[in-house]
Design a protein around this motif. Structure first.
Motif, short mmCIF file in Angstrom:
data_model
loop_
_atom_site.label_atom_id
_atom_site.label_comp_id
_atom_site.label_asym_id
_atom_site.label_seq_id
_atom_site.Cartn_x
_atom_site.Cartn_y
_atom_site.Cartn_z
N THR A 14 1.29 -1.02 -0.12
CA THR A 14 -0.08 0.02 -0.26
C THR A 14 0.78 0.97 0.04
OG1 THR A 14 -1.39 -1.50 1.09
CG2 THR A 14 -1.72 1.46 1.80
N ARG A 139 -7.90 -2.24 2.32
CA ARG A 139 -7.05 -0.67 2.94
C ARG A 139 -6.28 -0.16 1.17
NH1 ARG A 139 -6.45 4.69 2.90
NH2 ARG A 139 -4.68 5.25 3.70
N CYS A 142 -9.33 -0.46 -1.03
CA CYS A 142 -10.32 1.21 -1.47
C CYS A 142 -8.91 2.04 -2.50
CB CYS A 142 -10.33 1.34 -0.59
SG CYS A 142 -11.53 0.01 0.39
N VAL A 143 -7.22 2.50 -1.31
CA VAL A 143 -6.58 3.31 -2.04
C VAL A 143 -6.10 3.75 -3.33
CG1 VAL A 143 -4.50 2.50 -1.15
CG2 VAL A 143 -4.85 4.47 -0.96
N ALA A 146 -8.65 4.86 -5.27
CA ALA A 146 -9.23 6.41 -5.54
C ALA A 146 -7.98 6.94 -6.22
CB ALA A 146 -9.57 6.39 -3.49
N LEU A 147 -6.89 6.78 -5.72
CA LEU A 147 -5.92 8.49 -6.18
C LEU A 147 -5.11 7.52 -7.98
CD1 LEU A 147 -3.02 6.81 -3.75
CD2 LEU A 147 -4.88 9.24 -3.77
N GLN A 150 -7.44 10.30 -9.75
CA GLN A 150 -6.86 11.38 -9.87
C GLN A 150 -6.84 11.85 -10.97
OE1 GLN A 150 -8.69 13.29 -7.09
NE2 GLN A 150 -9.17 11.09 -6.75
N VAL A 162 -7.67 12.55 -0.25
CA VAL A 162 -8.10 11.63 -0.74
C VAL A 162 -7.57 10.13 -0.71
CG1 VAL A 162 -8.35 10.15 -2.85
CG2 VAL A 162 -9.16 12.30 -2.83
N TRP A 163 -5.87 9.79 -0.18
CA TRP A 163 -5.42 9.32 0.80
C TRP A 163 -5.21 8.67 1.90
CZ3 TRP A 163 -2.62 10.26 4.60
CH2 TRP A 163 -1.96 9.11 5.20
N LEU A 165 -9.07 9.82 3.29
CA LEU A 165 -10.50 9.31 3.19
C LEU A 165 -10.53 7.71 2.83
CD1 LEU A 165 -12.02 12.38 1.76
CD2 LEU A 165 -12.35 11.59 4.63
N SER A 166 -9.52 7.27 1.85
CA SER A 166 -10.07 6.07 1.47
C SER A 166 -9.60 5.03 2.53
CB SER A 166 -9.13 5.93 0.31
OG SER A 166 -7.37 5.82 0.90
#
Length: 411
Positions: A14, A139, A142-143, A146-147, A150, A162-163, A165-166
């Protein structure tokens, strides 16, 4: 053990992917600002792990007692994260600009990310590493998207928000998995503030052994050149797989080496493992150095050229870090009190060498300074491992005296 190793791998992957994706969607200056914020988070995370996590995994007792300890640890982490996040938020808003906005965003999301990561140690104390693996896998899942979603040239503040809240889905899952063990347990926070708390010693070791060089890099960016921080952070990100191995050695090395019996067998096994890790470090550096520029840009984006220039120095640093990690783990098994002095002296020396190297040769000089400091620390640690303990010296002296008695009868 397999679940614990996989969980560590998921957590490390991650961190690697967060930096890689941030580098790809950012400009060079944007990634430098993001790197400084992420470096700040890394220091705070390591401090929390040392003060709370490492002390928590040493707790003993039945499931109810461990559940109470885990609930107290999570509550203390949340309180400490809010206390640290407030100044970051206020300072970032007052500073303004790209860096100020990114630090303000970190202050907002810090409680989320610190508590989510801290749950790993709660599940470790409860002997339920599979639950930590489930939360950390979520985790990761999701991350990354999400990134990736962007836009190009996204601001550092947006990426940090964003990092952070994910982490909410993994945080909620982790708290739900912890609930059966912690429901009804008393929360005791005073134990973390009392004099003699075990985490204080671990925190001191972290500060002088790990955080000192990271804080020096952060100061380099704040006071001198943020681009140097981006280059150093980009280069070390490429060696993420080795960080997984080093962390695993620190976690599982002491119990394995402790079962080997004698000092000689323990030292030989640690030396062999250190040689393997050093070879892997050099081999991985060679693979990265041989990458075409197009492949490198696909990994780190615009940060690749500056990071690639540091690969020889960073590769050498990771090679000697493999040797040093095994030496320090061996000292923990054979002479536990000897590690702190080695960490204090040579970590501070590493900071001096890094700053001197930067003054002489810029980012490349700083990278070679880090490599030289790591080499000196590894040498000192192995010399301490090979130095006989007082009892062994006394035994050898006694054997020598028995073989060569004093002709005058005087001992």
């Amino acid at each position: 053990m397999a679940a614990s190793v996989l969980d560590q791998a998921a957590s490390s992957l991650t961190n690697i992917l967060v930096l890689v994706i941030a580098a790809r969607v950012s400009t060079t200056t944007g990634f430098a600002a993001f790197s400084m914020v992420y470096l700040t988070f890394t220091v705070l995370l390591g401090l929390n792990v040392a003060y709370v996590g490492q002390a928590l995994v040493l707790e003993r007792g039945d499931e109810h007692a461990l559940g109470a300890a885990c609930r107290s640890a999570v509550a203390f982490t949340a309180c400490a994260a809010c206390a640290a996040g407030g100044p970051l938020l206020l300072g970032g808003l007052l500073a303004g600009g790209r860096q100020g906005g990114a630090f303000a965003a970190l202050g907002l999301v810090l409680p989320l990310v610190l508590v989510q990561d801290g749950l790993r140690y709660a599940f470790s104390a409860l002997r339920r590493p599979g639950r930590a693996l489930a939360a950390d896998t979520l985790r990761l899942l999701c991350v990354v998207p999400a990134l990736v979603l962007q836009p190009q040239h996204a601001t550092p503040a947006r990426l940090v928000a964003v990092w952070g809240l994910s982490a909410v889905p993994a945080l909620l899952l982790g708290l739900g998995l912890l609930r059966p063990f912690a429901t009804g347990a008393a929360v005791r926070l005073r134990g973390y503030l009392r004099r003699g708390h075990l985490g204080m010693r671990f925190a001191v070791e972290f500060c002088v052994g790990n955080a000192s060089s990271q804080l020096a890099v952060l100061a380099l960016g704040l006071l001198a050149d943020p681009l140097a921080v981006g280059a150093l952070r980009g280069a070390t990100t490429l060696f993420g797989p080795l960080n997984v191995l080093f962390t695993s050695v620190n976690a599982f090395g002491p119990p394995v080496l402790g079962r080997l019996g004698g000092r000689r067998a323990t030292t030989r096994a640690a030396a062999a493992l250190g040689a393997v890790l050093a070879a892997l470090g050099l081999g991985w550096a060679a693979v990265l150095y041989a990458l075409p520029a197009s492949a490198g840009r696909h990994i780190l984006g615009a940060t690749w050229p500056s990071a690639a220039a540091l690969l020889p120095a960073t590769g050498g640093q990771y090679a000697v870090m493999g040797l040093g990690t095994c030496a320090l783990v061996t000292l923990r098994v054979l002479t536990p009190r000897a590690t702190l002095s080695v960490q204090v002296v040579f970590s501070l020396l590493t900071v001096v060498l890094m700053l001197t190297g930067y003054r002489v040769g810029g980012a490349s000089g700083a990278a070679w300074g880090l490599a030289a400091g790591s080499a000196l620390k590894a040498t000192a640690a192995w010399l301490r491992v090979l130095r006989p303990r007082p009892a062994e010296r006394a035994a050898r002296t006694g054997v020598s005296a028995a073989r060569h008695p004093d002709p005058d009868g005087v001992s």
